[in-house]
Design an enzyme around this catalytic site. Sequence first.
Site: not given
Ligand code: DGY
Length: 320
Positions: A240, A269, A287
């Site tokens: 993240r 993002e 991402h």
């Molecule tokens: C998650 O599943 O947390 C990934 O980052 C994709 O959303």
Amino acid sequence: MSDRPVLWLPRRVSDATIARARQGYDVILNEADTPGTADEIIAMSAKVDAMMPCHSEHFSAEVVSKLDPRLKIVANHSVGVDHCDLPALAAKGIVVTNTPDVLSDATAELAMLLMLGAARHAVRGDRLMRTGAWDSWSPSFMVGKQLTGARLGIVGMGRVGRAFAEKARGFDMEVHYFNRSRLSPEQEQGATYHDSIDTLLTVADFLSLHCPATPETVNLMDAENLAKLPDGAVLVNSARGALVDEDALLGAIESGKLAAAGLDCFKTEPGGNPKFAAHENIFMLPHIGSATTKTRDAMGFRALDNLDAFFAGQTPRDLL
Ligand code: DGY
């Protein structure tokens, strides 16, 4: 209208997921595939029994306070749930689930790509080839950092962290990790446990983040912690954006403290950090950690399994 539960899909999940969802639910699909806004989430809550959001739909305390009591379950199409205010949802009696396990390998594969791309100058090499600017070669040309034998520090040895460690062992990396609790020897597979992130940072030639974004981990990699890494370390973040202080990261790249960084997640993002683009030793992706056909189907199916269990009166497997 049938008596089947009504399910809102705010994003265009995989075709296989949509097809299966239509077998059991009256589906409302956002064909435009735009992120669900606060107003849309609130308005939809009066029309549906269930939602399958992604990390792009934000269930803040304020949004949750305005949700209609018709909404019974938020079955996330994601493993991360930092977009959801879980205490607020629980207080409202709304069931929340996520999709663990099924995206661990895809995300770990992407973290390997980030680590390799950052270590071996993928951005610069690709630019030279595409622009026809590759006009010389010498033994000192584009010399990078080798993974084999290097020390890899992993922050967060959950499912993705362990899958990443397994792949890194294939590159003969020496795996070190920091985790809230020590793993069993079977799960450790010879990795060295650090009970403090400080000691992990001092040995990590490569550091890869695999912990969730929580109030405790926001800006975990700030200037102070970046300074503890060995000179010339490589930072990898496929978890993240909230985990990294982006100004501090820029400072570490500009000073040469970090040799490179590989990033799939950003504070902002979509979009990312425009200041990063000037640095070819920051290898960036938008991402896409879990973005494989196999994994996106598996995530959708896992979310549907949770919905099916809930509407059958059972406890969903991934109840949070
Ligand atoms: C998650 O599943 O947390 C990934 O980052 C994709 O959303």
